[in-house]
Design an enzyme around this catalytic site. Structure first.
Site, mmCIF file in Angstrom:
data_model
loop_
_atom_site.group_PDB
_atom_site.id
_atom_site.type_symbol
_atom_site.label_atom_id
_atom_site.label_comp_id
_atom_site.label_asym_id
_atom_site.label_seq_id
_atom_site.Cartn_x
_atom_site.Cartn_y
_atom_site.Cartn_z
ATOM 1 N N ASP A 18 20.573 -13.518 -5.754
ATOM 2 C CA ASP A 18 20.485 -12.195 -5.130
ATOM 3 C C ASP A 18 20.486 -11.074 -6.170
ATOM 4 O O ASP A 18 21.092 -11.206 -7.234
ATOM 5 C CB ASP A 18 21.667 -12.024 -4.160
ATOM 6 C CG ASP A 18 21.447 -10.899 -3.172
ATOM 7 O OD1 ASP A 18 20.297 -10.439 -3.027
ATOM 8 O OD2 ASP A 18 22.429 -10.478 -2.538
ATOM 9 N N ASN A 66 14.619 -13.172 5.847
ATOM 10 C CA ASN A 66 13.888 -12.314 4.903
ATOM 11 C C ASN A 66 12.550 -11.822 5.468
ATOM 12 O O ASN A 66 11.961 -10.871 4.934
ATOM 13 C CB ASN A 66 13.676 -13.005 3.554
ATOM 14 C CG ASN A 66 14.935 -13.072 2.697
ATOM 15 O OD1 ASN A 66 15.152 -14.016 1.943
ATOM 16 N ND2 ASN A 66 15.792 -12.052 2.786
HETATM 17 C C1 IPE Z 1 20.010 -14.141 0.644
HETATM 18 O O1 IPE Z 1 19.892 -12.865 0.109
HETATM 19 C C2 IPE Z 1 18.686 -14.835 0.643
HETATM 20 C C3 IPE Z 1 18.160 -15.205 -0.666
HETATM 21 C C4 IPE Z 1 18.747 -15.020 -1.834
HETATM 22 C C5 IPE Z 1 16.866 -15.854 -0.663
HETATM 23 P P1 IPE Z 1 19.649 -11.584 1.029
HETATM 24 O O2 IPE Z 1 19.530 -10.437 0.108
HETATM 25 O O3 IPE Z 1 18.527 -11.836 1.961
HETATM 26 O O4 IPE Z 1 21.006 -11.522 1.875
HETATM 27 P P2 IPE Z 1 21.685 -10.295 2.625
HETATM 28 O O5 IPE Z 1 20.642 -9.687 3.511
HETATM 29 O O6 IPE Z 1 22.147 -9.327 1.569
HETATM 30 O O7 IPE Z 1 22.843 -10.878 3.364
HETATM 31 C C1 IPE Z 2 16.998 -11.784 -3.749
HETATM 32 O O1 IPE Z 2 16.978 -10.455 -4.163
HETATM 33 C C2 IPE Z 2 15.604 -12.319 -3.459
HETATM 34 C C3 IPE Z 2 15.317 -12.513 -2.033
HETATM 35 C C4 IPE Z 2 16.172 -12.349 -1.066
HETATM 36 C C5 IPE Z 2 13.974 -12.916 -1.688
HETATM 37 P P1 IPE Z 2 16.895 -9.242 -3.146
HETATM 38 O O2 IPE Z 2 15.457 -8.922 -2.900
HETATM 39 O O3 IPE Z 2 17.695 -9.535 -1.916
HETATM 40 O O4 IPE Z 2 17.573 -8.099 -4.000
HETATM 41 P P2 IPE Z 2 18.560 -6.970 -3.477
HETATM 42 O O5 IPE Z 2 19.680 -7.654 -2.746
HETATM 43 O O6 IPE Z 2 17.750 -6.084 -2.563
HETATM 44 O O7 IPE Z 2 18.997 -6.275 -4.712
HETATM 45 MG MG MG Z 3 19.653 -9.224 -1.456
#
Ligand code: IPE
Ligand code: IPE
Ligand code: MG
Length: 237
Positions: A18, A66
């Protein structure tokens, strides 16, 4: 498995990768650039995990939730994945990675499914490390599909209650042991639907660094933390 697994060493590590978006935002870059760098970090960590002797690594790449993001971002991510899987087979070959997939294939673009199948077939005999890519993966979705599959596979008229073994066998990767250690980067303290059934007794490790900044040293710190844990599984201290 060819690798010797000591009690103090995790057989299966799961990572919630993340922080890509925040990494980009801090630099005034588009979120897509965060995802590009996130992919580079994933490759670094696969290499580091392989070198550490971890037999199974699950990477949370894209969740069933997502899809709530803008189509520009989900489209970019699917394209990045497809391109990576189609062009970087040498990376998996060099490290003797066997790639497998967890998640609902039905919701994925055909091109991504095709590349997942191709990489899984091309790496099926590799014995260096198993990398489980969780793509269009949700823990609740996996449990639901597993229960459905377990019920459907029983002879008609069976009255016996389902067992935990029935569900285990119907999960996406019944061949992978439950995770010993689950890591989440970027400071968020939640599982966000990752490996819900399998993580019942996983040790959790949270790190403040954003995923694109992660390297071998960060993984080593997580493993060192794991080695200090005392696992009880409900038993007596
Ligand atoms: C979890 O991260 C999913 C992945 C790392 C693929 P998210 O960024 O989607 O999770 P939330 O929305 O902060 O809980
Ligand atoms: C994790 O990084 C990747 C996916 C969930 C696909 P994020 O895209 O969730 O990054 P933040 O949480 O917005 O920084
Ligand atoms: Mg995230």
């Amino acid at each position: 498995m060819p690798l010797d697994i000591s009690a103090a060493f995790p057989a299966h590590v799961g990572i919630i990768m993340d922080g890509n978006g925040r990494w980009a935002k801090r630099r005034g870059l588009p979120r897509t650039e965060g995802h590009r760098q996130g992919l580079e970090a994933a490759k670094r960590i696969v290499r580091a995990a392989r070198n550490s002797g971890i037999p199974f690594l699950s990477l949370f790449v894209f969740s069933t939730e997502n899809w709530r993001r803008a189509s520009e971002e989900t489209g970019f991510l699917m394209g990045l994945l497809e391109e990576h899987l189609s062009r970087e087979l040498d990376f998996y070959r060099e490290l003797k990675v066997r790639v497998v997939h967890s998640g609902d294939r039905a919701g994925l673009p055909a091109g991504v499914c095709r590349e997942i199948d191709r990489v899984m077939a091309d790496t099926a005999d590799n014995s260096g490390i198993v990398v489980n890519l969780a793509i269009n993966y949700g823990g609740r979705d996996e449990i639901l599909r597993a229960v459905d599959k377990a019920l459907r596979s029983r002879p008609v008229g069976t009255a016996a209650a389902l067992t935990e073994d029935d569900i285990d066998r119907a999960m996406d990767r019944p061949d992978i042991p439950p995770p010993d250690l689950i890591i989440r980067t970027s400071g968020e303290l939640r599982l966000s639907n990752f490996l819900l059934w399998e993580s019942a007794y996983a040790e959790l490790y949270f790190d403040g660094k954003l995923w694109p900044d992660w390297d071998a040293e960060d993984l080593a710190k997580a493993l060192a933390s794991y080695e200090e844990r005392k696992r009880l599984f409900g038993g007596k201290r």
